[in-house]
Write an enzyme that holds these catalytic residues in place. Structure first.
Site, PDB file in Angstrom:
ATOM      1  CE  LYS A 189      -1.790   1.346   4.775  1.00 12.88           C
ATOM      2  NZ  LYS A 189      -1.180   2.764   4.571  1.00 12.88           N
ATOM      3  CG  ASN A 190       2.416   2.703   3.543  1.00 13.79           C
ATOM      4  OD1 ASN A 190       1.128   3.040   3.197  1.00 13.79           O
ATOM      5  ND2 ASN A 190       2.866   2.399   5.156  1.00 13.79           N
ATOM      6  CB  CYS A 203      -5.132  10.305  11.873  1.00 16.82           C
ATOM      7  SG  CYS A 203      -3.541   9.845  11.683  1.00 16.82           S
ATOM      8  NE  ARG A 263       0.771  10.272  10.325  1.00 18.47           N
ATOM      9  CZ  ARG A 263      -0.338   9.454   9.130  1.00 18.47           C
ATOM     10  NH1 ARG A 263      -0.975   8.431   9.779  1.00 18.47           N
ATOM     11  NH2 ARG A 263       0.685   8.876   8.617  1.00 18.47           N
ATOM     12  CG  ASP A 306       3.474   0.782   9.545  1.00 16.29           C
ATOM     13  OD1 ASP A 306       2.966   2.327  10.624  1.00 16.29           O
ATOM     14  OD2 ASP A 306       3.742   1.458   8.171  1.00 16.29           O
ATOM     15  NE  ARG A 343      -7.343   3.971   5.544  1.00 15.13           N
ATOM     16  CZ  ARG A 343      -7.156   5.039   6.223  1.00 15.13           C
ATOM     17  NH1 ARG A 343      -6.739   5.353   7.842  1.00 15.13           N
ATOM     18  NH2 ARG A 343      -5.693   5.656   5.775  1.00 15.13           N
TER      19      ARG A 343
HETATM   20  N1  EPU Z   1       7.069  14.217  11.419  1.00  6.17           N
HETATM   21  C1  EPU Z   1       7.326  15.342  11.242  1.00  6.17           C
HETATM   22  N2  EPU Z   1       6.741  16.602  10.738  1.00  6.17           N
HETATM   23  C2  EPU Z   1       6.621  16.439   8.964  1.00  6.17           C
HETATM   24  C3  EPU Z   1       6.206  15.116   8.800  1.00  6.17           C
HETATM   25  C4  EPU Z   1       6.619  13.752  10.066  1.00  6.17           C
HETATM   26  O1  EPU Z   1       7.166  15.875  12.158  1.00  6.17           O
HETATM   27  O2  EPU Z   1       5.975  17.113   8.348  1.00  6.17           O
HETATM   28  C5  EPU Z   1       6.993  13.068  12.015  1.00  6.17           C
HETATM   29  C6  EPU Z   1       5.790  12.244  12.383  1.00  6.17           C
HETATM   30  O3  EPU Z   1       5.149  12.606  13.586  1.00  6.17           O
HETATM   31  C7  EPU Z   1       6.442  11.062  13.197  1.00  6.17           C
HETATM   32  C8  EPU Z   1       7.579  10.731  11.876  1.00  6.17           C
HETATM   33  O4  EPU Z   1       7.950  12.004  11.295  1.00  6.17           O
HETATM   34  O5  EPU Z   1       6.821  11.697  14.214  1.00  6.17           O
HETATM   35  C9  EPU Z   1       7.650   9.616  10.847  1.00  6.17           C
HETATM   36  O6  EPU Z   1       6.296  10.209  10.113  1.00  6.17           O
HETATM   37  P1  EPU Z   1       6.496   9.893   8.999  1.00  6.17           P
HETATM   38  O7  EPU Z   1       6.239  11.183   7.877  1.00  6.17           O
HETATM   39  O8  EPU Z   1       7.765   8.818   8.662  1.00  6.17           O
HETATM   40  O9  EPU Z   1       4.754   9.433   8.195  1.00  6.17           O
HETATM   41  P2  EPU Z   1       4.502   9.358   7.356  1.00  6.17           P
HETATM   42  O10 EPU Z   1       5.224   9.539   5.696  1.00  6.17           O
HETATM   43  O11 EPU Z   1       3.035  10.027   7.625  1.00  6.17           O
HETATM   44  C10 EPU Z   1       4.304   6.784   6.506  1.00  6.17           C
HETATM   45  C11 EPU Z   1       3.291   5.923   5.763  1.00  6.17           C
HETATM   46  C12 EPU Z   1       2.650   5.398   7.958  1.00  6.17           C
HETATM   47  C13 EPU Z   1       4.167   4.806   8.594  1.00  6.17           C
HETATM   48  C14 EPU Z   1       5.139   5.909   8.769  1.00  6.17           C
HETATM   49  C15 EPU Z   1       6.639   5.328   9.724  1.00  6.17           C
HETATM   50  C16 EPU Z   1       2.555   5.630   4.605  1.00  6.17           C
HETATM   51  C17 EPU Z   1       1.497   6.645   2.854  1.00  6.17           C
HETATM   52  N3  EPU Z   1       2.414   5.947   5.642  1.00  6.17           N
HETATM   53  O12 EPU Z   1       3.727   7.614   6.547  1.00  6.17           O
HETATM   54  O13 EPU Z   1       2.014   4.125   7.108  1.00  6.17           O
HETATM   55  O14 EPU Z   1       3.635   4.641   9.703  1.00  6.17           O
HETATM   56  O15 EPU Z   1       5.277   6.206   7.243  1.00  6.17           O
HETATM   57  O16 EPU Z   1       6.825   4.812   9.103  1.00  6.17           O
HETATM   58  O17 EPU Z   1       3.687   5.715   3.608  1.00  6.17           O
HETATM   59  C18 EPU Z   1       0.141   2.668   8.040  1.00  6.17           C
HETATM   60  O18 EPU Z   1       0.239   1.642   6.567  1.00  6.17           O
HETATM   61  O19 EPU Z   1      -0.446   1.997   8.618  1.00  6.17           O
HETATM   62  C19 EPU Z   1       0.698   3.700   7.954  1.00  6.17           C
HETATM   63  C20 EPU Z   1       0.681   4.851   8.316  1.00  6.17           C
END
Ligand code: EPU
Length: 421
Positions: free
Chosen positions: A22-23, A117, A122, A308, A400
């Site tokens: 998915k990701n 969420c 986030r 995850d 999802r």
């Molecule tokens: N963060 C910030 N600022 C930002 C972005 C992120 O502080 O602008 C923080 C977040 O709050 C968190 C950390 O950085 O503490 C890492 O978050 P990240 O941005 O890597 O998460 P994401 O890209 O929003 C993806 C996956 C998530 C998975 C996370 C961590 C996708 C679509 N989603 O989210 O997947 O948990 O990386 O590996 O790729 C899931 O599939 O259940 C899911 C939530």
């Protein structure tokens, strides 16, 4: 609304085929905004989040359809719209992945702020700062991020944050960098296999990206990118979830397509608690025939233990011999499952971003509520072994991220049904 009804106690045995990630699929679908001509994506799972991305792309003038073999055909038909509205973004955070491609290709991106969420706050500050570094102007308009630029200039961009790098911010910056003028260097880039898959996809379209899979990614901008054919990598989180299904039921599963090299930290923990994990020619086999040991686990960015899979491992550790400690270093509030696991007889106590799990001999079936995707998967896993019947309400959370989970589990011997509320 639908629920899953699970009668626990069956040992799982057989083969499960692992779907595409998915990701990986979601950012790759968003990346097609950058392309000329048609793209054909294979191994895109049929999930609620994928359909949500298709709806968002349709709004942005990108046509998608599945052929008779399930491959997804994608083509940009109209580049006028640059607005990803609240109504679509609020349903799925990964919608933020259209920000980089819209800015790079259409010179303007207006994307509703996704907000919080169930797994905590986030923010998207790293996405915005990363894209501003290309010379884009930024404004906040009615809760939307508005980025505009006449031309993007390659830049040096640091993506480290308080909890490590950001996966989708790395994706956004990479997708903007491929059409920017000159060279972009991302420092503290996310190393996840899904980022490597996105970079490989973009390179097949004509991009010049190197260093994917390491913390420094270099991108030399090109003028245009052309659609291609690509197969999405197998889903390591889906695979990990079924590995725990094997372990928690003392079962024996073959996971076809699972890639051990993408799951090393997770496999290391499983082996330490006594689960047998082996590679075979088509994927990974997992078995367990005894009570498991307690352990300490801390979630980290890749190649560390994935957040995850934290909820699912927590469910398994509820039945281990002794006290386990699980610390969440990515999303410190991602523990909504523990209250529900307690309803099934688990002994779990939260202290800050850590839970202490005192292993019990058995879980008992209960009515439980799914709260987010991975927490819901943890409840299904607990239901597989609990004595009696477990009802996991709000099945849509699971849909999802897991394609046909009840069919896959029933196919290897679980007693699980999807029912209408
Ligand atoms: N963060 C910030 N600022 C930002 C972005 C992120 O502080 O602008 C923080 C977040 O709050 C968190 C950390 O950085 O503490 C890492 O978050 P990240 O941005 O890597 O998460 P994401 O890209 O929003 C993806 C996956 C998530 C998975 C996370 C961590 C996708 C679509 N989603 O989210 O997947 O948990 O990386 O590996 O790729 C899931 O599939 O259940 C899911 C939530």
């Amino acid at each position: 609304m639908q629920r899953f009804e699970i009668v626990g106690g069956n040992r799982l045995k057989g083969t499960i085929e692992i779907d595409g990630a998915k990701n990986s699929a979601l950012p790759i679908m968003a990346a097609t905004i950058l392309l000329e001509g048609e793209t054909v994506l294979k191994n895109v799972p049929d999930l609620a989040d994928v359909r949500q991305m298709q709806a968002l792309l349709a709004r942005l003038g990108v046509k998608t359809h599945r052929d008779e073999n399930g491959a997804m055909h994608i083509r940009v038909e109209d580049e006028m719209n640059t607005h990803a509205e609240y109504e679509l973004v609020s349903k799925m955070r990964a919608s933020v992945c259209v920000m980089g491609p819209l800015l790079a290709k259409r010179r303007k991106a207006q994307v509703s702020m996704p907000g919080g969420c169930a797994i905590g706050s986030r923010p998207i500050d790293m996405h915005v700062a990363g894209l501003q570094a290309f010379g884009a102007d930024f404004e906040l308009v009615n809760g939307d991020v508005l980025l505009r630029a006449k031309k993007l200039r390659g830049s040096e961009i640091f993506l480290g944050g308080p909890f490590g790098s950001s996966v989708t911010a790395t994706a956004n910056v990479m997708m903007a960098g491929v059409l920017a003028g000159g060279r972009t260097v991302i420092a503290a880039a996310a190393c996840e296999p899904e980022i490597v898959d996105l970079a490989d996809f973009l390179n097949a379209c004509g991009a010049r990206i190197t260093g994917q899979g390491t913390p420094q990614i270099t991108i030399d901008g090109v003028e245009t990118l052309k659609g291609t054919e690509h197969r999405v990598v197998p889903d390591r989180i889906e695979a990990g979830t079924y590995m725990i299904a094997a372990a928690i039921t003392n079962g024996d599963l073959e996971l076809q397509g699972a890639r051990l090299e993408h799951m090393q930290a997770f496999v290391d923990r499983l082996r330490r608690i006594g689960v047998i994990v082996e590679r075979y020619e088509k994927g990974v086999t997992v078995s367990s025939a005894r009570r498991l040991e307690a352990i300490e686990v801390t979630t980290q960015p890749y190649p560390g233990f994935p957040t995850d899979l934290q909820a699912q491992l927590t469910a398994l550790l509820c039945l281990a011999d002794g006290n386990s400690i699980v610390t969440e270093k990515i999303f410190p509030d991602r523990f909504l499952h523990i209250g529900e696991l307690a309803r099934m007889g688990a002994h779990v106590r939260k202290e800050g971003p850590t839970v202490i799990i005192e292993g019990v001999k058995r879980l008992v079936g209960a009515q439980v509520m799914a709260s987010d995707l991975r927490a819901s998967a943890a409840l299904v896993l607990a239901g597989l072994v609990a004595k009696g019947t477990t009802c996991v309400h709000r099945a849509y959370h699971i849909d999802r991220g897991y394609q046909r989970i009840e069919e896959k589990l029933a196919g290897v011997g679980a007693s699980i049904r999807r029912l209408q509320e």
